[in-house]
Write an enzyme that holds these catalytic residues in place. Structure first.
Site, mmCIF file in Angstrom:
data_model
loop_
_atom_site.group_PDB
_atom_site.id
_atom_site.type_symbol
_atom_site.label_atom_id
_atom_site.label_comp_id
_atom_site.label_asym_id
_atom_site.label_seq_id
_atom_site.Cartn_x
_atom_site.Cartn_y
_atom_site.Cartn_z
ATOM 1 N N VAL A 56 0.807 -1.219 0.000
ATOM 2 C CA VAL A 56 0.000 0.000 0.000
ATOM 3 C C VAL A 56 0.840 1.268 0.000
ATOM 4 C CG1 VAL A 56 -2.044 -1.032 1.063
ATOM 5 C CG2 VAL A 56 -0.225 -0.100 2.525
ATOM 6 N N SER A 82 -7.678 2.780 15.654
ATOM 7 C CA SER A 82 -7.347 1.817 16.701
ATOM 8 C C SER A 82 -7.785 2.354 18.055
ATOM 9 C CB SER A 82 -5.835 1.547 16.730
ATOM 10 O OG SER A 82 -5.462 0.856 17.913
ATOM 11 N N TYR A 105 2.756 3.481 16.487
ATOM 12 C CA TYR A 105 1.446 2.939 16.102
ATOM 13 C C TYR A 105 0.338 3.925 16.435
ATOM 14 C CZ TYR A 105 -2.371 -0.444 15.712
ATOM 15 O OH TYR A 105 -3.531 -1.096 15.358
ATOM 16 N N ALA A 120 0.517 7.185 17.016
ATOM 17 C CA ALA A 120 0.631 8.425 16.248
ATOM 18 C C ALA A 120 0.067 8.244 14.837
ATOM 19 C CB ALA A 120 2.087 8.863 16.180
ATOM 20 N N LYS A 123 -2.181 6.025 13.857
ATOM 21 C CA LYS A 123 -3.630 5.839 13.916
ATOM 22 C C LYS A 123 -4.358 7.142 14.243
ATOM 23 C CE LYS A 123 -3.768 1.457 12.915
ATOM 24 N NZ LYS A 123 -4.398 0.981 11.659
ATOM 25 N N ILE A 143 -8.136 -7.184 19.238
ATOM 26 C CA ILE A 143 -8.718 -8.172 18.341
ATOM 27 C C ILE A 143 -7.733 -9.314 18.150
ATOM 28 C CG2 ILE A 143 -9.777 -8.588 16.094
ATOM 29 C CD1 ILE A 143 -11.237 -6.516 17.838
#
Length: 253
Positions: free
Chosen positions: A68, A143, A156, A158, A160, A189
């Site tokens: 991506v 998140s 992570y 920052a 999100k 999850i």
């Protein structure tokens, strides 16, 4: 489907991160709702397995092996859809390091995948929808870390948090074209990304389950159903929102 508002028959969806976990569950559920699903992932084997699963269940799936962070490749894949009705930008990676030990390359890698990869997917989806006059839906993946933070989660969290701001901004810009943009912010999850630490993982899941009023951690399907709601006409008056399927672990205003 028995509920017309959730019926995606005749629509086309694009799901990044479709090779496993939440992305796979989302791709499968959108196909069950009637959509033709374009599945994208850097994991070609996982991508093939997801597409095969959808086809075995009578659905329609096409696979796009891609990273991506490769804007040009993502642009080509989205363009190949023709009419695009739904973008679910799920692809992401996890990284953990204390703030004082976080390296430039750590931050760059996480921001490239978890923010820029989502940005590129949103841009290409919105361009396609506007050019084709489609009143579509874009769903990003935030998140629960945006509400709670936590040691080691700087990169992570920052990234999100940036996804949340992207979601709200694009919602205001794309709304006049009839395009809705919303985010899902999952709690803990059970996915291949989180299920990798053996006994430590079991202790973490037990702890997170105790924090939840529902007494359990989430499954990928829990999040896929949230994405389906936001992708479908059931949420026709919902945009710029953050949906938090987290078992009640966090209850922000």
């Amino acid at each position: 489907m028995g509920l017309p508002a959730y019926d995606l028959t005749g629509r086309t969806a694009f799901v990044t991160g479709a090779g496993s976990g939440i992305g796979r569950a989302t791709a499968v559920l959108l196909a069950e709702a009637g959509a033709t699903v374009h599945c994208a992932d850097v994991d070609e084997q996982g991508l093939h397995e997801t597409a095969t699963l959808i086809k075995d269940q009578g659905g329609t799936a096409l696979g796009h092996p891609l990273d991506v962070t490769d804007r040009a490749r993502l642009q080509q894949a989205v363009a190949s859809c023709g009419r695009l009705d739904v973008m679910a930008a799920v692809a992401g990676i996890m990284h953990s390091s204390p703030v004082l030990e976080t390296l430039d390359e750590d931050l760059d890698r996480v921001l490239n995948v978890n923010f820029k990869g989502v940005l590129y997917a949103c841009q290409e989806a919105a361009r396609s929808m506007i050019e084709n006059g489609v009143r579509g839906s874009v769903v990003t993946m935030a998140s629960g870390a945006i509400d709670s933070g936590g040691p080691g989660l700087l990169c992570y969290s920052a990234a999100k948090a940036a996804v949340v701001q992207l979601t709200k901004t694009l919602a205001t810009e794309a709304g006049p074209h009839g395009i809705r943009v919303n985010a899902v912010a999952p709690g803990w999850i059970r996915t291949p990304m989180t299920d990798r630490h053996g006994e430590r993982q079991a202790h973490t899941e037990a702890f997170m389950a105790r924090l939840s009023p529902l007494g359990r951690v989430g499954e990928p399907e829990d999040i896929a159903h949230a994405v389906l709601y936001l992708a479908s006409d059931a949420s026709a008056f919902t945009t710029g929102q953050i949906l938090r399927p987290n078992g009640g672990v966090a209850m922000p205003w």
